[in-house]
Enzyme design. Sequence first.
Site, PDB file in Angstrom:
ATOM      1  N   CYS A 143      61.440   4.448  -7.900  1.00 38.44           N
ATOM      2  CA  CYS A 143      61.337   4.989  -9.260  1.00 38.44           C
ATOM      3  C   CYS A 143      61.020   6.475  -9.258  1.00 38.44           C
ATOM      4  CB  CYS A 143      60.277   4.236 -10.046  1.00 38.44           C
ATOM      5  SG  CYS A 143      60.773   2.555 -10.385  1.00 38.44           S
ATOM      6  N   HIS A 144      59.948   6.849  -8.591  1.00 38.05           N
ATOM      7  CA  HIS A 144      59.549   8.249  -8.638  1.00 38.05           C
ATOM      8  C   HIS A 144      59.232   8.799  -7.262  1.00 38.05           C
ATOM      9  CE1 HIS A 144      58.629   6.383 -12.570  1.00 38.05           C
ATOM     10  NE2 HIS A 144      59.333   7.394 -12.985  1.00 38.05           N
ATOM     11  N   GLY A 145      59.701   8.109  -6.206  1.00 35.20           N
ATOM     12  CA  GLY A 145      59.665   8.671  -4.861  1.00 35.20           C
ATOM     13  C   GLY A 145      58.315   8.720  -4.164  1.00 35.20           C
ATOM     14  N   TYR A 151      60.500  12.222 -20.705  1.00 35.14           N
ATOM     15  CA  TYR A 151      60.450  11.613 -19.373  1.00 35.14           C
ATOM     16  C   TYR A 151      60.532  12.704 -18.310  1.00 35.14           C
ATOM     17  CZ  TYR A 151      61.355   7.894 -15.953  1.00 35.14           C
ATOM     18  OH  TYR A 151      61.289   7.017 -14.906  1.00 35.14           O
ATOM     19  N   PRO A 163      54.041  10.863  -5.973  1.00 42.46           N
ATOM     20  CA  PRO A 163      53.106  10.973  -7.098  1.00 42.46           C
ATOM     21  C   PRO A 163      52.039   9.885  -7.184  1.00 42.46           C
ATOM     22  CG  PRO A 163      55.214  10.119  -7.854  1.00 42.46           C
ATOM     23  CD  PRO A 163      55.383  10.437  -6.400  1.00 42.46           C
TER      24      PRO A 163
END
Lengths: 421, 171
Positions: free
Chosen positions: B135-137, A294, B150
């Site tokens: 979650c991933h910005g 991950y 992303p």
Amino acid sequence: MSDHEYTPRSKFGKWFNDRLPLLTLGKHLTDYPTPKNLNYWWTFGGILTFCLITQIITGLVLAMHYIAHADLAFASVEHIMRDVNYGWLLRYVHANGASMFFLAVYIHIFRSLFYGSYKSPREIIWILGIIIYVLMMAAAFMGYVLPWGQMSFWGATVITNLFSAIPFVGESVVTWLWGGYSVDNPTLTRFFALHYLIPFLILGLVVLHIWALHVPGNNNPIGIDLQKPSKDTVPFHPYIVVKDLFALLLFMIVFAFFVFYSPNILGHADNYIEADPLVTPTHIVPEWYLLPFYAILRSVPDKLMGVIAMFAAIGVLAVLPWLDTSKIRSAVFRPLYRQFYWILVLDVLVLGYVGAMPAEGLYLLVARVATAYYFAHFLIILPLLGKKERTLPLPLSLTEPVLGGSVAMSAAKHKSEKNNL
Amino acid sequence: MSEKEKKVNRRDFVVTASYAVGAVGVAGVVWPLVDQMNPDASVKALASTEVDISSVEPGKSITVLWRGKPVFIKRRTQEEIDKARSVDISELKHPEKDEDRAANPEWLVMLGICTHLGCVPLNDKGDYDGWFCPCHGSHYDTSGRIRKGPAPTNMEVPKYEFVNSKTIKIG
């Protein structure tokens, strides 16, 4: 080996064995010559077999109570926990059993990396092992979806969305995986079916893995080829069987500690909230055993490249036997490799740690450096090291270091091996 | 093997033809096994949904479920519209005009799904006062366009229409 000459003592045994040579197989397994210097790192093969069987048996009985339906799954898991006789025990053994399985498989893999067990003539054993490992990850991921909690749902969403990174057909592939336009009931039912199937695929591959092992025989901590059978080997039964069982007992103490004293420490509290497609948990993380991958996924800023890097991190292991150019198997005789080995262990642990942290600031930077090093280890360091490293002299046999064989002879052998490189 | 035996004869033709017919047969049998995993008739039947939007105040948004996915229906303030429309298109990662995303500028309708890995972004958050995916910005602007992070593309605008001034039909 003398398997072919084996004749059962009893008349019935002989009659049966002539028709189905199971007793010959049994004789082969008990007599199987094993290096007598195998240490406790070699006991994890047996431990893994135990883990697989534990998962299959507890999984079978859990499936008798679990209901694979988006509206009922969460409640059925709570039903198992509260109403089913010993349901709590079975579920906790199954859930923690997955973590124990991965703990054992990581030790097993890193043992192979240290002692060079993946090298010729054991490449096929290694590749079968990597396939088993990939299937284990698939099984664990799908199993984690079944309770239909928040982490189940959003983990499934994130992981299946990895496939949307495939150019052109990505979206269709994801819709096909889901059986709808989001993770929903069709996804749950197929994951359950596959979760039930995969352990049996693993079981079949384990048979091939052991079969392939029994052709060249075990590697050993010294990593030299042995005459089999000889004074360097002992029969598998009772010597290795007893050692494996003792290690298994110690392993089961650790296993039981998690099951009885902290059954939820390896899980996430969010998974005790029922799946809600409208609310994403603020911090999604996979189970601990997937964290290094991950971290690699998140360390790459581009979606497609991140997914490729993650799969490449596993794929690079499959070609490891050809990336490591050193003919010397055991790190015991490779002073430089031994250091790089421990740096790799540390690197993977760091990746695991940053994988659990938010992908920003210093964590992201560390993840990027660790990802770069991970690939550099396999793609740059190992190929070069095999050509540059000055390895230590190999003993001629396992008894030599104990009984003090001829130093000159071992030096001569070492010299000839250097010339061969 | 001698040269004579290597020559293609009628038996070779029959063997190749048999393999070809066999392959077509196998493909024909495999396809139903693969296609059964695609969305079924009952899933497809839920393809459209009607939403009453009369109670949504300016600056507020509601989230409805369509095809199992959240849909954001945002009633934008004039300030938010101006902000979305004043952006220079050429500096966007996924260039789309706000006019094309929201035909009726007051209403922005889009799938509330981050195009990175499918999480649900949070409203009124992030560096561009639009949405932020925890979650991933990924940061989205007041038009739901990706500005930072992303995610590769803007949040998707589904097919929808105003049935009347109070109702939107999605799908």
